[in-house]
Design a protein around this motif. Structure first.
Motif, PDB file in Angstrom:
ATOM      1  N   PRO A 124      68.661 -19.925 -18.459  1.00 28.23           N
ATOM      2  CA  PRO A 124      69.329 -19.566 -17.128  1.00 28.23           C
ATOM      3  C   PRO A 124      70.858 -19.806 -17.642  1.00 28.23           C
ATOM      4  O   PRO A 124      71.881 -19.226 -17.064  1.00 28.23           O
ATOM      5  N   VAL A 125      71.086 -20.653 -18.923  1.00 25.73           N
ATOM      6  CA  VAL A 125      72.595 -20.941 -19.291  1.00 25.73           C
ATOM      7  C   VAL A 125      72.583 -20.785 -20.594  1.00 25.73           C
ATOM      8  O   VAL A 125      71.640 -21.200 -21.328  1.00 25.73           O
ATOM      9  N   ARG A 126      73.685 -20.174 -21.086  1.00 24.18           N
ATOM     10  CA  ARG A 126      73.827 -20.038 -22.579  1.00 24.18           C
ATOM     11  C   ARG A 126      74.494 -21.526 -23.158  1.00 24.18           C
ATOM     12  O   ARG A 126      75.105 -22.107 -22.370  1.00 24.18           O
ATOM     13  N   SER A 127      74.058 -21.702 -24.426  1.00 21.59           N
ATOM     14  CA  SER A 127      74.448 -23.031 -25.059  1.00 21.59           C
ATOM     15  C   SER A 127      75.935 -22.677 -25.705  1.00 21.59           C
ATOM     16  O   SER A 127      75.934 -21.762 -26.244  1.00 21.59           O
ATOM     17  N   ILE A 128      76.653 -23.746 -25.656  1.00 22.09           N
ATOM     18  CA  ILE A 128      78.013 -23.520 -25.874  1.00 22.09           C
ATOM     19  C   ILE A 128      78.444 -24.889 -26.669  1.00 22.09           C
ATOM     20  O   ILE A 128      78.109 -25.951 -26.185  1.00 22.09           O
ATOM     21  N   PRO A 129      78.666 -24.678 -28.060  1.00 24.02           N
ATOM     22  CA  PRO A 129      78.967 -26.028 -28.749  1.00 24.02           C
ATOM     23  C   PRO A 129      79.981 -26.830 -28.279  1.00 24.02           C
ATOM     24  O   PRO A 129      80.852 -26.448 -27.545  1.00 24.02           O
ATOM     25  N   ILE A 130      79.729 -28.071 -28.367  1.00 23.35           N
ATOM     26  CA  ILE A 130      80.835 -29.243 -27.701  1.00 23.35           C
ATOM     27  C   ILE A 130      82.285 -28.653 -28.268  1.00 23.35           C
ATOM     28  O   ILE A 130      83.147 -28.691 -27.431  1.00 23.35           O
ATOM     29  N   LYS A 131      82.505 -28.495 -29.468  1.00 21.74           N
ATOM     30  CA  LYS A 131      83.887 -28.217 -29.846  1.00 21.74           C
ATOM     31  C   LYS A 131      84.661 -26.953 -29.020  1.00 21.74           C
ATOM     32  O   LYS A 131      85.766 -27.009 -28.946  1.00 21.74           O
ATOM     33  N   ASP A 132      83.721 -26.179 -28.726  1.00 22.47           N
ATOM     34  CA  ASP A 132      84.331 -24.984 -27.850  1.00 22.47           C
ATOM     35  C   ASP A 132      84.726 -25.334 -26.462  1.00 22.47           C
ATOM     36  O   ASP A 132      85.511 -24.847 -25.670  1.00 22.47           O
ATOM     37  N   VAL A 133      83.769 -26.510 -25.984  1.00 26.94           N
ATOM     38  CA  VAL A 133      84.246 -27.012 -24.679  1.00 26.94           C
ATOM     39  C   VAL A 133      85.304 -28.068 -24.692  1.00 26.94           C
ATOM     40  O   VAL A 133      86.145 -27.997 -23.736  1.00 26.94           O
ATOM     41  N   VAL A 134      85.447 -29.027 -25.608  1.00 22.86           N
ATOM     42  CA  VAL A 134      86.320 -30.175 -25.639  1.00 22.86           C
ATOM     43  C   VAL A 134      87.150 -29.953 -27.138  1.00 22.86           C
ATOM     44  O   VAL A 134      86.678 -30.612 -27.951  1.00 22.86           O
ATOM     45  N   PRO A 135      87.947 -29.144 -27.048  1.00 22.18           N
ATOM     46  CA  PRO A 135      89.020 -29.011 -28.280  1.00 22.18           C
ATOM     47  C   PRO A 135      89.392 -30.274 -28.906  1.00 22.18           C
ATOM     48  O   PRO A 135      89.680 -31.235 -27.780  1.00 22.18           O
ATOM     49  N   GLY A 136      89.380 -30.625 -30.019  1.00 19.41           N
ATOM     50  CA  GLY A 136      89.995 -31.692 -30.463  1.00 19.41           C
ATOM     51  C   GLY A 136      89.135 -32.899 -30.598  1.00 19.41           C
ATOM     52  O   GLY A 136      89.694 -34.098 -30.965  1.00 19.41           O
ATOM     53  N   LEU A 137      88.019 -32.832 -29.959  1.00 15.78           N
ATOM     54  CA  LEU A 137      87.028 -34.116 -29.973  1.00 15.78           C
ATOM     55  C   LEU A 137      86.580 -34.427 -31.380  1.00 15.78           C
ATOM     56  O   LEU A 137      86.064 -33.407 -31.973  1.00 15.78           O
ATOM     57  N   THR A 138      86.372 -35.621 -31.858  1.00 13.65           N
ATOM     58  CA  THR A 138      85.640 -35.963 -32.902  1.00 13.65           C
ATOM     59  C   THR A 138      84.153 -35.899 -32.503  1.00 13.65           C
ATOM     60  O   THR A 138      83.560 -36.431 -31.947  1.00 13.65           O
ATOM     61  N   VAL A 139      83.614 -34.904 -33.400  1.00 11.06           N
ATOM     62  CA  VAL A 139      82.101 -34.565 -33.272  1.00 11.06           C
ATOM     63  C   VAL A 139      81.419 -34.566 -34.710  1.00 11.06           C
ATOM     64  O   VAL A 139      81.907 -33.717 -35.616  1.00 11.06           O
ATOM     65  N   ASP A 140      80.314 -35.242 -34.766  1.00 17.94           N
ATOM     66  CA  ASP A 140      79.646 -35.084 -35.867  1.00 17.94           C
ATOM     67  C   ASP A 140      77.912 -35.082 -35.634  1.00 17.94           C
ATOM     68  O   ASP A 140      77.345 -35.430 -34.688  1.00 17.94           O
ATOM     69  N   GLY A 141      77.542 -33.857 -36.373  1.00 19.51           N
ATOM     70  CA  GLY A 141      76.127 -33.408 -36.417  1.00 19.51           C
ATOM     71  C   GLY A 141      75.832 -32.203 -36.732  1.00 19.51           C
ATOM     72  O   GLY A 141      77.025 -31.364 -36.782  1.00 19.51           O
TER      73      GLY A 141
END
Length: 161
Positions: A124-141
């Motif tokens: 029902p909902v498309r997956s969107i990577p974290i970096k596309d939702v919260v730009p500039g956040l440090t994300v590892d994985g």
């Protein structure tokens, strides 16, 4: 920044929480909030089915807890570890709450691929990577070691060994 062995220990806790969620009849996801000093402050697992609440994602309950128990500076210095990359609801809440780094065992791209392999393509909902939702956040994985464990949980969750 990259995922260290220290980070991997917290990711293993997340996988254990995901395993507990699956055993309870919930979707297999778990998360751990660690403050800037390295102390675990809050843990939770998915409870969307047992609580009958589609928002009961562990990443979302971490946000709720952190807003009432941590200062803005403490939230910014924290790290959220999770078995699966945040959905866009949880990413948005994370960003608005001002939480810090996110480390995930498995990515949303992997999750979508695993579901596709199991014949599940109509979500029902498309997956969107974290970096596309919260730009500039440090994300590892994702993390190769722990994502393999999450993959097995997803297979068990959807009835395929």
């Amino acid at each position: 920044m990259g995922i260290s062995d220290h980070d991997r220990g917290f990711l293993r806790q997340c996988v254990d929480l995901a395993r507990q969620a699956l055993a309870a009849g919930d979707d297999p996801f778990g998360s751990v909030l660690v403050d800037g000093t390295g102390q675990v402050r809050y843990t939770d697992r998915n409870r969307t089915r047992t609580k009958q609440d589609v928002t009961w994602h562990p990443e979302f309950t971490i946000v709720l807890w952190a807003q009432t128990h941590m200062s803005a500076a403490e939230r910014a210095a924290s790290t959220v570890y999770t078995s699966g990359e945040h959905c866009q609801m949880c990413s948005t809440a994370h960003g608005y709450a001002g939480l810090g780094r996110i480390v995930f065992a498995s990515s949303s791209t992997q999750f979508v691929q695993w579901l596709s392999e199991l014949g599940i393509t109509n979500r029902p909902v498309r997956s969107i990577p974290i970096k596309d939702v919260v730009p500039g956040l440090t994300v590892d994985g994702p993390d190769d070691e722990t994502s393999a464990e999450v993959h097995k949980l997803v297979q068990a969750w959807r009835g395929k060994p």
